[in-house]
Design a protein around this motif. Structure first.
Motif, PDB file in Angstrom:
ATOM      1  N   ASN A 123     -43.022  39.869 -11.215  1.00 16.18           N
ATOM      2  CA  ASN A 123     -41.756  40.668 -11.407  1.00 16.18           C
ATOM      3  C   ASN A 123     -40.654  40.220 -10.875  1.00 16.18           C
ATOM      4  OD1 ASN A 123     -43.795  42.680 -12.345  1.00 16.18           O
ATOM      5  ND2 ASN A 123     -42.320  44.294 -11.895  1.00 16.18           N
ATOM      6  N   VAL A 124     -39.390  40.516 -11.328  1.00 16.53           N
ATOM      7  CA  VAL A 124     -38.140  40.098 -10.664  1.00 16.53           C
ATOM      8  C   VAL A 124     -37.354  41.347 -10.407  1.00 16.53           C
ATOM      9  CG1 VAL A 124     -35.691  39.024 -11.370  1.00 16.53           C
ATOM     10  CG2 VAL A 124     -38.006  38.055 -12.080  1.00 16.53           C
ATOM     11  N   ALA A 125     -36.939  41.499  -9.227  1.00 16.64           N
ATOM     12  CA  ALA A 125     -36.319  42.773  -8.767  1.00 16.64           C
ATOM     13  C   ALA A 125     -34.731  42.370  -8.970  1.00 16.64           C
ATOM     14  CB  ALA A 125     -36.364  43.090  -7.272  1.00 16.64           C
ATOM     15  N   GLY A 126     -34.193  42.493 -10.570  1.00 17.48           N
ATOM     16  CA  GLY A 126     -33.236  42.235 -10.823  1.00 17.48           C
ATOM     17  C   GLY A 126     -31.701  42.935 -10.360  1.00 17.48           C
ATOM     18  N   HIS A 127     -32.156  44.134  -9.851  1.00 14.77           N
ATOM     19  CA  HIS A 127     -31.014  45.267  -9.365  1.00 14.77           C
ATOM     20  C   HIS A 127     -30.433  44.524  -7.955  1.00 14.77           C
ATOM     21  CE1 HIS A 127     -34.771  46.198  -7.049  1.00 14.77           C
ATOM     22  NE2 HIS A 127     -34.132  46.719  -6.398  1.00 14.77           N
ATOM     23  N   LEU A 128     -31.363  43.507  -7.441  1.00 15.54           N
ATOM     24  CA  LEU A 128     -30.907  42.896  -5.969  1.00 15.54           C
ATOM     25  C   LEU A 128     -29.908  41.526  -6.214  1.00 15.54           C
ATOM     26  CD1 LEU A 128     -34.303  42.859  -4.033  1.00 15.54           C
ATOM     27  CD2 LEU A 128     -32.185  44.370  -3.799  1.00 15.54           C
ATOM     28  N   SER A 129     -29.582  41.845  -7.507  1.00 15.04           N
ATOM     29  CA  SER A 129     -28.230  40.708  -7.757  1.00 15.04           C
ATOM     30  C   SER A 129     -27.113  41.414  -7.471  1.00 15.04           C
ATOM     31  CB  SER A 129     -28.237  40.188  -9.089  1.00 15.04           C
ATOM     32  OG  SER A 129     -29.622  39.475  -9.455  1.00 15.04           O
ATOM     33  N   SER A 130     -26.929  42.706  -7.442  1.00 17.68           N
ATOM     34  CA  SER A 130     -25.778  43.379  -7.285  1.00 17.68           C
ATOM     35  C   SER A 130     -25.277  43.554  -5.912  1.00 17.68           C
ATOM     36  CB  SER A 130     -25.999  44.787  -7.709  1.00 17.68           C
ATOM     37  OG  SER A 130     -26.665  45.658  -6.996  1.00 17.68           O
ATOM     38  N   GLN A 277     -19.604  41.581  -1.586  1.00 21.43           N
ATOM     39  CA  GLN A 277     -18.460  41.793  -2.847  1.00 21.43           C
ATOM     40  C   GLN A 277     -17.816  40.112  -3.137  1.00 21.43           C
ATOM     41  OE1 GLN A 277     -15.783  44.749  -1.339  1.00 21.43           O
ATOM     42  NE2 GLN A 277     -16.885  46.310  -2.560  1.00 21.43           N
ATOM     43  N   ALA A 278     -17.604  39.721  -2.253  1.00 20.11           N
ATOM     44  CA  ALA A 278     -17.168  38.121  -2.618  1.00 20.11           C
ATOM     45  C   ALA A 278     -18.293  37.147  -2.924  1.00 20.11           C
ATOM     46  CB  ALA A 278     -16.616  37.643  -1.112  1.00 20.11           C
ATOM     47  N   ARG A 279     -19.477  37.492  -2.452  1.00 23.14           N
ATOM     48  CA  ARG A 279     -20.591  36.690  -3.181  1.00 23.14           C
ATOM     49  C   ARG A 279     -20.945  37.047  -4.481  1.00 23.14           C
ATOM     50  NH1 ARG A 279     -25.280  34.417  -0.644  1.00 23.14           N
ATOM     51  NH2 ARG A 279     -24.660  35.783   1.502  1.00 23.14           N
ATOM     52  N   GLU A 280     -20.700  38.559  -5.065  1.00 15.05           N
ATOM     53  CA  GLU A 280     -20.901  38.548  -6.254  1.00 15.05           C
ATOM     54  C   GLU A 280     -20.045  38.220  -7.147  1.00 15.05           C
ATOM     55  OE1 GLU A 280     -20.658  42.720  -8.160  1.00 15.05           O
ATOM     56  OE2 GLU A 280     -22.744  42.480  -7.691  1.00 15.05           O
ATOM     57  N   ALA A 281     -18.677  38.052  -6.727  1.00 13.22           N
ATOM     58  CA  ALA A 281     -17.462  37.593  -7.386  1.00 13.22           C
ATOM     59  C   ALA A 281     -17.832  35.974  -7.986  1.00 13.22           C
ATOM     60  CB  ALA A 281     -16.311  37.721  -6.840  1.00 13.22           C
ATOM     61  N   ARG A 286     -20.270  31.839 -11.601  1.00 13.75           N
ATOM     62  CA  ARG A 286     -21.397  31.147 -11.874  1.00 13.75           C
ATOM     63  C   ARG A 286     -22.502  31.409 -13.146  1.00 13.75           C
ATOM     64  NH1 ARG A 286     -26.505  29.347  -8.053  1.00 13.75           N
ATOM     65  NH2 ARG A 286     -26.732  27.331  -8.426  1.00 13.75           N
ATOM     66  N   LEU A 287     -22.627  32.488 -13.191  1.00  7.90           N
ATOM     67  CA  LEU A 287     -23.441  32.947 -14.032  1.00  7.90           C
ATOM     68  C   LEU A 287     -22.790  33.015 -15.516  1.00  7.90           C
ATOM     69  CD1 LEU A 287     -26.067  34.570 -15.138  1.00  7.90           C
ATOM     70  CD2 LEU A 287     -24.895  36.633 -14.736  1.00  7.90           C
ATOM     71  N   SER A 288     -21.462  33.195 -15.597  1.00 12.27           N
ATOM     72  CA  SER A 288     -20.634  33.251 -16.771  1.00 12.27           C
ATOM     73  C   SER A 288     -20.852  31.709 -17.117  1.00 12.27           C
ATOM     74  CB  SER A 288     -19.396  33.690 -16.498  1.00 12.27           C
ATOM     75  OG  SER A 288     -19.454  34.928 -16.481  1.00 12.27           O
ATOM     76  N   ALA A 289     -20.434  30.755 -16.385  1.00 12.46           N
ATOM     77  CA  ALA A 289     -20.540  29.241 -16.601  1.00 12.46           C
ATOM     78  C   ALA A 289     -21.897  28.835 -17.132  1.00 12.46           C
ATOM     79  CB  ALA A 289     -20.007  28.305 -15.362  1.00 12.46           C
ATOM     80  N   ALA A 290     -22.953  29.427 -16.510  1.00 12.40           N
ATOM     81  CA  ALA A 290     -24.325  29.141 -16.869  1.00 12.40           C
ATOM     82  C   ALA A 290     -24.735  29.471 -18.353  1.00 12.40           C
ATOM     83  CB  ALA A 290     -25.473  29.356 -15.846  1.00 12.40           C
ATOM     84  N   LEU A 291     -24.399  30.613 -18.742  1.00 15.36           N
ATOM     85  CA  LEU A 291     -24.748  31.218 -19.762  1.00 15.36           C
ATOM     86  C   LEU A 291     -23.842  30.605 -20.882  1.00 15.36           C
ATOM     87  CD1 LEU A 291     -24.580  35.062 -18.982  1.00 15.36           C
ATOM     88  CD2 LEU A 291     -26.583  33.757 -19.657  1.00 15.36           C
ATOM     89  N   ALA A 292     -22.701  30.116 -20.509  1.00 17.10           N
ATOM     90  CA  ALA A 292     -21.976  29.412 -21.764  1.00 17.10           C
ATOM     91  C   ALA A 292     -22.694  28.089 -21.968  1.00 17.10           C
ATOM     92  CB  ALA A 292     -20.438  28.989 -21.358  1.00 17.10           C
TER      93      ALA A 292
END
Length: 390
Positions: A123-130, A277-281, A286-292
């Motif tokens: 399992n991946v606890a995806g909510h822990l990305s927020s 909050q700074a880490r999430e920004a 980084r996620l946007s760049a990876a998805l592109a």
């Protein structure tokens, strides 16, 4: 599995440097205590054959004769070797005896976890990305650290506050609670077992809690910190807690104390919130760049049918469509192997296809099996077998 996870179905030839018994001094404490120690904690042996692998030259040393060609996995892990579960550890082994015991007993738990009633779980606890969830679990860990370092009523108050931060994080989120529970009953229990049998459990549990905040991703790795802390505290607060695991509970659910929910933890919470909050920004960028880079219409498409992989759980992210992004992974399938370390690789949520930037960046290496090639048609690249179309 610590801290590099692995799963594989492929096999390699026997390494040129394979010896039997040479490394027994490194394993002597584990081999002498694995049955007794396992029965003390789980009423079940934790003994398993062990292979030590040198990643530099491929040499191996085994605690009993090797049964055949070594599978392709190269990680600290539990794995199947010709029908028998083994523990694999990589050189250099920890020089600290407690850390070495922790590693060996952690992987030994994975060898025996089915027999103990705990199915493996990815399992991946995806909510822990927020940032909200990360801040919450860091506050939980801070209270757990203080609980481990105290006794009596003071310990119980810290435990109650830790339960309060957890309750606040999971309130109204049954999926998040289920994902945390699944990982805690897999990696959390393995990590608890290793730490509990290390000979220096509190020190190692505190180390795990302290290092947790530095992990770039907690979606898979949070249980390495949470499992030992909650397990050791349960040993004190509810010594019979392991018998209650048959009900499917998460470890914190077994604590015989009520949560103490606080609306605000003061300056410490504000500091952690600002950091997250700074880490999430930065993570969003980084996620946007990876998805592109790994978009279906511009990346190399890798079909998956017999997948095996070794990856760093601290470098994993979850996309909005629930596909998984890996920044350090070795991916294997019928077509060969792909190694990336810094470049994003995306695996679809159904694990049927992977995507990697194309042309391959310098930190990615693709090795194709005979009969496979890259076909680049109309700007879309895919791996195909000779004579087949993408």
């Amino acid at each position: 599995m610590q801290p590099l996870l692995a799963a594989t179905l492929l096999a390699l030839a026997m390494p040129a440097h394979a010896t039997y018994g040479e490394a027994l001094p490194e394993l002597s404490d584990y081999l002498a205590s694995c049955d007794r120690a396992g029965r003390a904690v789980w009423r079940h042996t934790l003994c398993a054959p062990v292979v030590i692998v040198d990643p530099a030259d491929g040499g191996i040393v085994t605690s009993q004769p090797a049964p055949g060609p070594l599978p392709a996995v190269r990680a600290n892990t539990a794995f199947d070797w010709m029908g028998t579960p083994w523990v694999m550890v990589l050189r250099p082994l920890p020089s600290d005896p407690a850390e070495r015991a922790n590693l060996l007993f952690h992987e030994s738990f994975h060898v025996h976890q089915r027999a103990l009633g705990f199915a493996p779980n990815a399992n991946v606890a995806g909510h822990l990305s927020s940032w909200q969830a990360r801040a919450s679990i860091r506050l939980e860990w801070a209270e757990l650290a203080q609980a481990l370092d105290s006794t009596g009523q003071e310990r119980m108050q810290h435990v109650r506050r830790a339960l309060g931060f957890r309750a606040r994080r999971l309130q109204g989120q049954p999926r998040a609670a289920a994902d945390e529970r699944a990982l805690m009953r897999h990696e959390g229990l393995a990590s608890y077992t290793g730490v509990a049998l290390s000979g220096d459990p509190v020190r190692l549990a505190l180390q795990e809690l302290a290092s947790g905040a530095g992990r770039s991703s907690l979606a898979r790795s949070f249980a390495y910190a949470s499992g030992p802390a909650w397990g050791l505290l349960l040993d004190d607060l509810r010594p019979d807690w392991k018998s209650a695991l048959a009900n499917g509970d998460d470890l914190p659910d077994l604590v015989p104390l009520s949560p103490l929910v606080s609306a605000d933890a003061g300056a410490e919470e504000r500091r952690i919130v600002a950091e997250e909050q700074a880490r999430e920004a930065e993570a969003t960028r980084r996620l946007s760049a990876a998805l592109a880079q790994t978009a279906d219409d511009r990346a190399l498409r890798l079909p998956l049918s017999k997948m095996g992989m070794d990856f760093d759980p601290n470098r994993v992210g979850t996309a909005p469509d629930q596909s998984q992004l890996y920044w350090k992974i070795t991916l294997r399938d019928a077509w060969g192997a792909l190694i990336v370390d810094g470049t994003p690789l995306r695996i679809s949520a159904d694990y049927r296809v992977a995507f990697v930037p194309w042309p391959l960046p310098a930190d990615a290496r693709l090795t194709l099996s005979k009969g496979w090639r890259v076909q680049d048609a109309a700007g879309r690249a895919a791996l195909v077998q000779e004579g087949a179309s993408p």
